[in-house]
Design an enzyme around this catalytic site. Structure first.
Site, PDB file in Angstrom:
ATOM      1  N   ILE A  32       0.979  -1.286  -0.316  1.00 24.16           N
ATOM      2  CA  ILE A  32      -0.062  -0.387   0.214  1.00 24.16           C
ATOM      3  C   ILE A  32       0.503   1.522   0.410  1.00 24.16           C
ATOM      4  O   ILE A  32       0.544   2.083   0.363  1.00 24.16           O
ATOM      5  CB  ILE A  32      -0.965   0.135   1.311  1.00 24.16           C
ATOM      6  CG1 ILE A  32      -0.398   0.136   2.358  1.00 24.16           C
ATOM      7  CG2 ILE A  32      -2.343  -1.580   1.351  1.00 24.16           C
ATOM      8  CD1 ILE A  32      -1.102   0.851   3.382  1.00 24.16           C
TER       9      ILE A  32
ATOM     10  N   TYR B 280       3.577   3.276  17.642  1.00 25.12           N
ATOM     11  CA  TYR B 280       2.133   2.257  16.742  1.00 25.12           C
ATOM     12  C   TYR B 280       0.814   2.756  17.117  1.00 25.12           C
ATOM     13  O   TYR B 280       0.356   3.220  16.580  1.00 25.12           O
ATOM     14  CB  TYR B 280       2.695   0.926  17.199  1.00 25.12           C
ATOM     15  CG  TYR B 280       0.776  -0.334  17.234  1.00 25.12           C
ATOM     16  CD1 TYR B 280       1.155  -0.394  15.399  1.00 25.12           C
ATOM     17  CD2 TYR B 280      -0.004  -0.512  17.655  1.00 25.12           C
ATOM     18  CE1 TYR B 280      -0.125  -0.871  15.059  1.00 25.12           C
ATOM     19  CE2 TYR B 280      -0.676  -1.154  17.548  1.00 25.12           C
ATOM     20  CZ  TYR B 280      -0.909  -1.455  15.476  1.00 25.12           C
ATOM     21  OH  TYR B 280      -2.232  -2.213  15.086  1.00 25.12           O
TER      22      TYR B 280
END
Length: 293
Positions: A65, A157
């Site tokens: 992606i 994250y």
């Protein structure tokens, strides 16, 4: 969108794109959606991963992606579908997870994580929105309960998932007038190869720390691994997560957000109801319990 008298016909005549399907939640979601009659274009990064997701109603496609050419190929594949099936949904699942104290993790690793977990999601949405406008389709962004509350050491994250939560809020309000739905899924602990890699990644980061960093954060890195591994014992199977995601796509009036797992539901509740200082103490205690004796 998908609940009607001709439900079966609609399901059999629709494409869903799922990214990051080599393993874990993405793999389980692709298989669950295919079993319910959708035709799934399953994003994988390497040809070797195709066997892990192959099956009836599933077509593996090479899709990094962060690669513009891969995304362009996917758009072409949808537009030139031989069965003229509409794109019903995009499930933005692909992500990477690298965690360490802010001071320790190299800036290049921060950038790489944002490139995949945020900008890659945006690139997919921008590319597929024209098809989703046409079908009045759905975007499902796979976030994390870490996008609501970040524990010590999980800043890299969690910050990408906080960003995904924010862009999803704005996107929901931008697209609702046009009939395109945006749903956010917030999993807690889910059994997956990503969770199994926690110790390996943490040990590598700890080994590369300076002695000064290790003296400051060595105990925290140990606690992060121990805490993560303790969650895995009670984690939700990836197959169950896939079923929940498929269910949201078949819900006539879905909520904006869904959690997966009791741990995610609890953190979300505490985050809503407790003052920051109280939440800090609770999260700190849960981490401290896993520090080396």
């Amino acid at each position: 969108m998908m609940q009607s008298g001709n439900k079966t016909e609609t399901l059999q005549n629709g494409i869903i794109v799922v990214t990051g399907t080599s393993t874990g939640i993405g793999n389980a979601t692709a298989k669950e959606l295919a079993s319910r009659g959708f035709y799934v274009l399953a994003g994988i990064r390497r040809e070797i991963d195709a066997d892990a997701v192959c099956g009836k109603n599933i077509e593996p496609v090479i899709l990094d992606i962060t690669n513009e050419a891969h995304i362009a190929n996917l758009v072409r594949r949808i537009k030139e579908d031989p069965e003229k099936r509409p794109l019903r949904a995009l499930v933005n699942n692909a992500a990477i997870e690298i965690n360490a104290p802010l001071e320790v993790l190299h800036l290049s690793e921060w950038r790489r994580q944002f490139e995949v977990n945020v900008f890659g999601q945006v690139a997919m949405i921008q590319a597929l929105l024209p098809e989703l406008f046409e079908s009045r389709g759905t975007i499902v962004n796979i976030s994390s309960i870490g996008g609501k509350a970040a524990m010590a050491g999980y800043g890299p994250y969690a910050s990408t998932k906080f960003a995904l939560e924010g862009l999803s809020d704005a996107l929901h309000r931008e697209l609702e007038p046009f009939g395109v739905r945006v749903i956010v899924i917030e999993p807690g602990g889910v059994v997956s190869p990503m969770s199994a890699q926690v110790r390996i990644k943490a040990e590598k980061i700890t080994h590369e720390m300076t002695p000064e960093h290790r003296s400051r954060y060595g105990g925290l890195m140990h606690a992060m691994v121990s805490l993560a591994e303790s969650y895995i014992k009670d984690a939700v199977p990836a197959e169950k997560a896939g079923q929940i995601i498929a269910d949201t796509l078949l819900t006539k009036r879905p909520r904006a957000r869904y959690t997966i797992g009791r741990d995610a539901a609890m953190v979300r509740f505490l985050n809503w109801t407790l003052p920051d200082r109280v939440l800090d103490k609770i999260l700190s205690r849960s981490t401290q319990a896993h520090y080396p004796k």
